[in-house]
Scaffold this active site. Structure first.
Site, PDB file in Angstrom:
ATOM      1  N   ARG A 113      13.375 -25.532  24.641  1.00 26.28           N
ATOM      2  CA  ARG A 113      12.133 -25.337  23.885  1.00 26.28           C
ATOM      3  C   ARG A 113      11.161 -24.359  24.551  1.00 26.28           C
ATOM      4  O   ARG A 113       9.972 -24.363  24.264  1.00 26.28           O
ATOM      5  CB  ARG A 113      11.435 -26.680  23.615  1.00 26.28           C
ATOM      6  CG  ARG A 113      12.252 -27.630  22.764  1.00 26.28           C
ATOM      7  CD  ARG A 113      11.400 -28.786  22.269  1.00 26.28           C
ATOM      8  NE  ARG A 113      12.167 -29.662  21.403  1.00 26.28           N
ATOM      9  CZ  ARG A 113      12.782 -30.765  21.804  1.00 26.28           C
ATOM     10  NH1 ARG A 113      12.716 -31.126  23.080  1.00 26.28           N
ATOM     11  NH2 ARG A 113      13.442 -31.513  20.954  1.00 26.28           N
ATOM     12  N   LYS A 135       7.046 -10.401  20.164  1.00 23.38           N
ATOM     13  CA  LYS A 135       8.086 -10.453  19.136  1.00 23.38           C
ATOM     14  C   LYS A 135       9.454 -10.487  19.807  1.00 23.38           C
ATOM     15  O   LYS A 135       9.788  -9.615  20.596  1.00 23.38           O
ATOM     16  CB  LYS A 135       8.007  -9.248  18.199  1.00 23.38           C
ATOM     17  CG  LYS A 135       6.943  -9.361  17.121  1.00 23.38           C
ATOM     18  CD  LYS A 135       7.090  -8.226  16.125  1.00 23.38           C
ATOM     19  CE  LYS A 135       6.131  -8.361  14.968  1.00 23.38           C
ATOM     20  NZ  LYS A 135       6.287  -7.259  13.983  1.00 23.38           N
ATOM     21  N   GLU A 177       7.056   6.035  18.913  1.00 18.83           N
ATOM     22  CA  GLU A 177       6.198   4.859  18.769  1.00 18.83           C
ATOM     23  C   GLU A 177       4.794   5.126  19.309  1.00 18.83           C
ATOM     24  O   GLU A 177       3.816   4.568  18.811  1.00 18.83           O
ATOM     25  CB  GLU A 177       6.820   3.652  19.477  1.00 18.83           C
ATOM     26  CG  GLU A 177       8.062   3.083  18.792  1.00 18.83           C
ATOM     27  CD  GLU A 177       7.735   2.205  17.586  1.00 18.83           C
ATOM     28  OE1 GLU A 177       6.545   2.058  17.238  1.00 18.83           O
ATOM     29  OE2 GLU A 177       8.679   1.652  16.995  1.00 18.83           O
ATOM     30  N   LYS A 213      -1.875  -1.406  20.947  1.00 23.05           N
ATOM     31  CA  LYS A 213      -1.136  -2.617  20.575  1.00 23.05           C
ATOM     32  C   LYS A 213      -1.847  -3.870  21.061  1.00 23.05           C
ATOM     33  O   LYS A 213      -1.936  -4.876  20.346  1.00 23.05           O
ATOM     34  CB  LYS A 213       0.288  -2.562  21.113  1.00 23.05           C
ATOM     35  CG  LYS A 213       1.132  -3.718  20.609  1.00 23.05           C
ATOM     36  CD  LYS A 213       2.607  -3.472  20.732  1.00 23.05           C
ATOM     37  CE  LYS A 213       3.392  -4.579  20.056  1.00 23.05           C
ATOM     38  NZ  LYS A 213       4.856  -4.344  20.132  1.00 23.05           N
ATOM     39  N   GLU A 223       1.011 -11.708  13.016  1.00 16.70           N
ATOM     40  CA  GLU A 223       1.174 -10.701  11.961  1.00 16.70           C
ATOM     41  C   GLU A 223       0.820 -11.245  10.575  1.00 16.70           C
ATOM     42  O   GLU A 223       1.569 -11.124   9.608  1.00 16.70           O
ATOM     43  CB  GLU A 223       2.610 -10.165  11.958  1.00 16.70           C
ATOM     44  CG  GLU A 223       2.737  -8.815  11.256  1.00 16.70           C
ATOM     45  CD  GLU A 223       4.106  -8.178  11.449  1.00 16.70           C
ATOM     46  OE1 GLU A 223       4.718  -7.827  10.440  1.00 16.70           O
ATOM     47  OE2 GLU A 223       4.532  -8.027  12.608  1.00 16.70           O
ATOM     48  N   ARG A 227      -2.028  -6.944  12.339  1.00 21.21           N
ATOM     49  CA  ARG A 227      -0.853  -6.528  13.115  1.00 21.21           C
ATOM     50  C   ARG A 227       0.165  -5.761  12.271  1.00 21.21           C
ATOM     51  O   ARG A 227       1.012  -5.030  12.805  1.00 21.21           O
ATOM     52  CB  ARG A 227      -0.200  -7.741  13.775  1.00 21.21           C
ATOM     53  CG  ARG A 227       0.937  -7.360  14.713  1.00 21.21           C
ATOM     54  CD  ARG A 227       1.390  -8.494  15.607  1.00 21.21           C
ATOM     55  NE  ARG A 227       2.491  -8.049  16.458  1.00 21.21           N
ATOM     56  CZ  ARG A 227       2.971  -8.732  17.479  1.00 21.21           C
ATOM     57  NH1 ARG A 227       2.448  -9.904  17.796  1.00 21.21           N
ATOM     58  NH2 ARG A 227       3.966  -8.259  18.197  1.00 21.21           N
ATOM     59  N   ASN A 231       3.523  -1.708  11.927  1.00 23.74           N
ATOM     60  CA  ASN A 231       4.772  -1.447  11.214  1.00 23.74           C
ATOM     61  C   ASN A 231       4.791  -0.079  10.537  1.00 23.74           C
ATOM     62  O   ASN A 231       5.712   0.215   9.770  1.00 23.74           O
ATOM     63  CB  ASN A 231       5.013  -2.537  10.154  1.00 23.74           C
ATOM     64  CG  ASN A 231       5.275  -3.887  10.781  1.00 23.74           C
ATOM     65  OD1 ASN A 231       5.959  -4.002  11.781  1.00 23.74           O
ATOM     66  ND2 ASN A 231       4.705  -4.934  10.185  1.00 23.74           N
ATOM     67  N   HIS A 234       8.019   1.792   9.720  1.00 23.36           N
ATOM     68  CA  HIS A 234       9.152   0.895   9.870  1.00 23.36           C
ATOM     69  C   HIS A 234       9.770   0.469   8.542  1.00 23.36           C
ATOM     70  O   HIS A 234      10.949   0.097   8.504  1.00 23.36           O
ATOM     71  CB  HIS A 234       8.740  -0.356  10.659  1.00 23.36           C
ATOM     72  CG  HIS A 234       8.509  -0.088  12.113  1.00 23.36           C
ATOM     73  ND1 HIS A 234       7.513   0.761  12.561  1.00 23.36           N
ATOM     74  CD2 HIS A 234       9.142  -0.539  13.226  1.00 23.36           C
ATOM     75  CE1 HIS A 234       7.551   0.805  13.885  1.00 23.36           C
ATOM     76  NE2 HIS A 234       8.521   0.029  14.314  1.00 23.36           N
ATOM     77  N   HIS A 238      13.331   1.280   9.100  1.00 23.95           N
ATOM     78  CA  HIS A 238      14.319   0.227   9.357  1.00 23.95           C
ATOM     79  C   HIS A 238      15.490   0.328   8.385  1.00 23.95           C
ATOM     80  O   HIS A 238      16.641   0.067   8.755  1.00 23.95           O
ATOM     81  CB  HIS A 238      13.675  -1.154   9.246  1.00 23.95           C
ATOM     82  CG  HIS A 238      13.074  -1.645  10.524  1.00 23.95           C
ATOM     83  ND1 HIS A 238      12.359  -2.818  10.601  1.00 23.95           N
ATOM     84  CD2 HIS A 238      13.090  -1.151  11.778  1.00 23.95           C
ATOM     85  CE1 HIS A 238      11.942  -3.008  11.842  1.00 23.95           C
ATOM     86  NE2 HIS A 238      12.375  -2.003  12.571  1.00 23.95           N
ATOM     87  N   HIS A 250      16.231   4.086  17.040  1.00 23.82           N
ATOM     88  CA  HIS A 250      15.118   3.395  16.389  1.00 23.82           C
ATOM     89  C   HIS A 250      13.900   4.312  16.224  1.00 23.82           C
ATOM     90  O   HIS A 250      13.326   4.418  15.129  1.00 23.82           O
ATOM     91  CB  HIS A 250      14.721   2.158  17.192  1.00 23.82           C
ATOM     92  CG  HIS A 250      13.496   1.476  16.673  1.00 23.82           C
ATOM     93  ND1 HIS A 250      13.487   0.705  15.534  1.00 23.82           N
ATOM     94  CD2 HIS A 250      12.211   1.468  17.135  1.00 23.82           C
ATOM     95  CE1 HIS A 250      12.273   0.245  15.317  1.00 23.82           C
ATOM     96  NE2 HIS A 250      11.474   0.685  16.267  1.00 23.82           N
TER      97      HIS A 250
END
Length: 331
Positions: A113, A135, A177, A213, A223, A227, A231, A234, A238, A250
């Site tokens: 956990r 993330k 980025e 960021k 998000e 946030r 993206n 993306h 993506h 990427h």
């Protein structure tokens, strides 16, 4: 340089320092065991240097590339930790790029956990963006990052010196980025790309990208709103990356995806000139329906719409809800 990240119920530091790899032990104080997760693309010298500074360290090496972000590899890591008696008081360290950080962070988040997680990014992309913010994820059935968790590291250590081991294409892919960060929220960061050789300003670029960021994530960890600005590029990027995984990095896919949502034509021309200078692609032959299929499965998509990020000027962006038909028209 120490950059504090203050998220509700969790605070950690980003250490940005040349040569930090060689004195990792100055920052990492661990009483228990460490699982160092890395990949075949990380130089053996880096792995040995880190391992030598940790008193009780096991090393787990995965294959380089997105293929390692899978249930199969995740299960092998978790089974290794269980077989080697890792406890909740022990620690996972990620040494590598975004794939290693996502995979190691997710393993740390679900083992018993949640156990301590430290990120040591070794690529431009990971140092600029993916190593902070919490993330973590793996891919499933061709859909990128669809299985994962928000799980903050306890420490991030960034050493720009390690970038010297990367090839030019990897470096440039990561810089996309940083260009994204400038376009959405920092006009001065964007201007650095227009007037200078980015590698001569790499520490400033990393620092300013991290500040963008950090500022956003501190306000919206999970998000739910702000946030989503991160993206930018993306949504379509993506989709392209998923379709052309063997030919697009990427950052290259994100760079392509950004062009569809820059609404200022003069700014778009500036961005394309920067791409040409860096060696980033500004065009790509792609199958529209195949890319759109991946976009429709994006985590940000609802039944008929998707939240996209639109840039109106350098440093100015907003979130806009678009229908799938509108996205298709842009494609």
């Amino acid at each position: 340089m120490k950059i504090p990240v203050m998220i509700p119920n969790h605070e950690y530091d980003i250490i940005l320092e040349r040569g930090a790899l060689a004195h990792l032990a100055d920052y990492v104080k661990i009483q228990g065991k460490v699982l160092l997760i890395t990949d075949t693309g990380v130089p053996q010298a880096h792995i040995e240097l880190v391992s030598a500074q940790l008193a009780d360290c096991d090393c787990y090496i995965v294959e380089q590339g997105e293929g390692s972000k899978s249930f199969t590899v995740l299960q092998k890591i978790l089974s290794y930790m269980l077989a080697h008696d890792f406890q909740r008081s022990d620690c996972v360290i990620a040494l590598g790029g975004g794939v290693v950080g996502d995979l190691a962070g997710f393993a740390a988040s679900i083992y018993m956990r949640g156990i301590r997680f430290i990120n040591f990014p070794t690529t431009t992309l990971a140092q600029i963006d993916s190593s902070i913010g919490g993330k973590t994820a793996i891919n499933l059935d061709g859909v990128k990052n669809v299985i994962g968790a928000f799980y903050q590291p306890s420490l991030v250590i960034i050493d720009p010196e390690v970038l010297k081991t990367l090839d030019h294409r990897q470096i440039v892919s990561g810089l996309a980025e940083a260009l994204k960060a400038g376009l959405i929220a920092d006009a001065k960061l964007f201007a650095l790309f227009s007037r200078a050789d980015p590698m001569e300003e790499i520490e400033t670029i990393i620092y300013r990208s991290l500040l963008v960021k950090k500022h956003i994530v501190e306000q919206d960890e999970k998000e739910t709103g702000l946030r989503k600005l991160l993206n930018f590029g993306h949504t379509i990027g993506h989709g392209m990356e998923a379709c052309y995984l063997d030919s697009l990095y990427h950052g290259e896919a994100v760079a392509l995806g950004m062009l569809y949502f820059i609404e200022n034509e003069s700014l778009k021309e500036q961005v394309i000139k920067i791409y040409e200078k860096l060696g980033l692609p500004s065009t790509c032959d792609y199958e529209k329906e195949a890319v759109f299929t991946h976009i429709a499965h994006d985590k940000k998509a609802s039944k008929h719409t998707i939240d996209v990020v639109v840039v109106s000027d350098a440093g100015k962006s907003h979130i806009e809800k678009m229908s799938f038909d509108e996205i298709k028209a842009r494609l």
